[in-house]
Design an enzyme around this catalytic site. Structure first.
Site, mmCIF file in Angstrom:
data_model
loop_
_atom_site.group_PDB
_atom_site.id
_atom_site.type_symbol
_atom_site.label_atom_id
_atom_site.label_comp_id
_atom_site.label_asym_id
_atom_site.label_seq_id
_atom_site.Cartn_x
_atom_site.Cartn_y
_atom_site.Cartn_z
ATOM 1 N N GLU A 86 50.325 -43.700 -83.671
ATOM 2 C CA GLU A 86 49.637 -42.452 -83.324
ATOM 3 C C GLU A 86 48.920 -41.862 -84.532
ATOM 4 O O GLU A 86 47.794 -41.381 -84.427
ATOM 5 C CB GLU A 86 50.652 -41.452 -82.777
ATOM 6 N N ASP A 89 40.649 -44.984 -73.245
ATOM 7 C CA ASP A 89 39.692 -44.714 -74.317
ATOM 8 C C ASP A 89 38.764 -43.547 -73.970
ATOM 9 O O ASP A 89 38.137 -43.532 -72.910
ATOM 10 C CB ASP A 89 38.857 -45.975 -74.592
ATOM 11 N N HIS A 90 38.702 -42.592 -74.897
ATOM 12 C CA HIS A 90 37.875 -41.386 -74.717
ATOM 13 C C HIS A 90 38.299 -40.589 -73.490
ATOM 14 O O HIS A 90 37.483 -39.948 -72.843
ATOM 15 C CB HIS A 90 36.376 -41.737 -74.673
ATOM 16 N N HIS A 137 45.292 -35.318 -76.050
ATOM 17 C CA HIS A 137 46.527 -35.044 -75.307
ATOM 18 C C HIS A 137 47.129 -33.729 -75.799
ATOM 19 O O HIS A 137 46.615 -33.087 -76.699
ATOM 20 C CB HIS A 137 47.541 -36.199 -75.455
ATOM 21 N N CYS A 162 51.603 -29.720 -81.687
ATOM 22 C CA CYS A 162 51.216 -30.695 -80.661
ATOM 23 C C CYS A 162 51.175 -30.079 -79.276
ATOM 24 O O CYS A 162 50.721 -30.723 -78.324
ATOM 25 C CB CYS A 162 52.183 -31.877 -80.663
ATOM 26 N N HIS A 206 44.518 -31.659 -78.616
ATOM 27 C CA HIS A 206 44.094 -32.283 -79.867
ATOM 28 C C HIS A 206 44.016 -33.784 -79.548
ATOM 29 O O HIS A 206 44.155 -34.159 -78.378
ATOM 30 C CB HIS A 206 45.070 -31.978 -81.013
ATOM 31 N N HIS A 253 43.830 -38.238 -81.056
ATOM 32 C CA HIS A 253 44.179 -39.262 -82.038
ATOM 33 C C HIS A 253 43.314 -40.507 -81.868
ATOM 34 O O HIS A 253 42.808 -40.773 -80.784
ATOM 35 C CB HIS A 253 45.648 -39.687 -81.879
#
Lengths: 138, 138, 138, 138, 138, 138
Positions: free
Chosen positions: E125, E78-79, E13, E32, E38, E40
């Protein structure tokens, strides 16, 4: 085969050399040289290796390993001042490395008497650093 | 280079030798000899080592490693009674050490067929103890 | 102000209703209905709340809280079969929810006698699930 | 909506009342009364609550929350002796409960100035105990 | 009684407002706001509350809760790139707060259809920050 | 004696070979090949070994080790896109294995200049997998 037992203790310490002045101690050891002490929740991992005993399925009975660590290490360190109150740390700088060496020396003989061999003392000082000691070079 | 996959399973077991009476089992194995079983959330770390494949950047594709662990270990152990229901633990004392040996035997061949080499089976029984098995001596 | 004590125990259990057949038990409870048991490393968090005693700085002395949890909960559950051996779980389905209710009932009175008030029983069954019980509705 | 920031610090302390003799202190506070100090790795969770700002998507910018915790709490506690060196703990028994109260008093005003509301100070002293403070009763 | 299920997902994100220039975005969102993304490892805790069903001993069957979270949340996140690929985050700043709101909206109805009530979405996070969302105000 | 420092960073990446089409990339790399990126909270453990300096009690001053890791690794990776923005990963598939090799190359010389020896780079990508790199074969 290696088996590892995890134990914890809480203690106070400071890093400093008595022959250095405060400035030099602060330069080398930073906040860890605070003369009024600070402390940690230490986590200790003691690893022994050996063959599995076919009768018990154990490398070493964890009850015995735990008792040895309790008697020779935890009772001497828990809720203590490492610099002032721990016999095996006398005249030793209270770094995590030296503490791991001291713990090794405490544990090696009693573990050998149980027929096992001390392999590693891992000592976690904070969530950001730990040391591993595999014994003195022969 | 070593890569490690972590998996978990829950199982029941007890530690005892059938040729010993209850007193002897209790003396050696303590509460772990309870005839009505107890159990654990086991955490398994499987480490393989090898060269990095220049095409994939992998020592071994984790999908394959995870599938192998699932088929040969987790499906046989998860939500099972280790003493009564696990083929590769038959006639073996259900200690963590022996369980790690059994898991090694299950994994070595299928991992070798993928072109990698099993390096270590680490099995965590509780937050206070774990074992590491590096394979049989040649 | 709330204070929390963390304790652990290992136990075996299964989820099933005796009046259901195996198929129905399997359908509702899945692998957890295995008749030969499985088990867990349970982690228990007991939270009490109250005012801070100006003399001790404590809501409740943790030595006392730990002793109460040990006597009324851990000794009864650790290395036991929850379905067969735990008096306060008799005739209760051994779900995490019901176990938390049973633990609450064990702890409420002895904690009240110490002048504190049980606030929450949190019971972690695996790293993927836990329950929190805040007591019966009045 | 609540957001929580986690920070850590290491410090020395002891639990004792100066008007009590050593025996009374030992009886009430146990090993924690050791006159030569012990210490901990404290973990602090600061929770604020409020509405989500539609422009930033934040309840509060974590940079600001982290800076406030750093200035008003961590710098004053990290690598310090809580009994001797921390202004806001003067004349207070250095229990985890009182330390959480002191931290609350440090943080409440600067967090309010940022337009957010301090909701909870959770302070973890060891892996076996923590306290949660939700502020003084009105 | 509350039960909680823990799930994980990995995603990319960035935090930014398209109507702000890079400098403004950098000022408010810091690193960010990196335009090249980047990511998480997010950890999600979904808590439902309700009465214990006397037949199953469950507040809610975890199989069903896990399936709902999988279908409505994990498969979508996810991913994935949260800003570009997640339908329920369209036109929303990809902050942890807003993501928790989006997850709440995804889960509330299907959990209600199972006869339970969504109580809290906790989204971690990093090891230094998390949010907790308890639903919209009525 | 070995000492280990733990640091963290968050980054985006994808696994793919540009000369392969999407189907082949998906077949080999699964969800990790998503062209719109995903990301992780990476945890890095850097282990150095050496003798304990009798003057400081340290194998290596952690302040220096932390500074080196910060300058040569964390600043280059944190909140970055590993495929697009990290000089030492240019033309390298962004697998965990290759990232550990790149980190090793970054750290080896500056650590040697401090008189210590880099022993292991351990890189944790998710709670289910990590790699350990012990340096190139001579």
């Amino acid at each position: 085969m290696r088996i590892t037992r995890r134990e914890t203790f809480n203690a106070a310490h400071r890093l400093f050399r008595p022959e250095w002045d405060d400035r030099k101690n602060l330069e080398v050891f930073g906040k860890c040289s605070n003369p009024r002490w600070h402390g940690h929740n230490y986590t200790l991992f003691v690893t022994v290796d050996g063959e599995v005993d076919p009768e018990t399925g154990f490398v070493m009975n964890l009850k015995n390993l735990s008792r040895i660590i309790g008697t020779f290490v935890i009772e001497k360190l828990d809720h203590k001042n490492i610099n002032l109150e721990v016999d095996f740390m006398k005249d030793r700088l209270a770094s995590t490395e030296n503490l791991a060496i001291g713990i090794w020396e405490q544990l090696e003989t009693p573990i050998r008497k149980e027929g096992a061999r001390l392999y590693c003392v891992k000592l976690v000082e904070t969530e950001k650093n730990f040391v591993e000691h595999f014994g003195p070079n022969p």
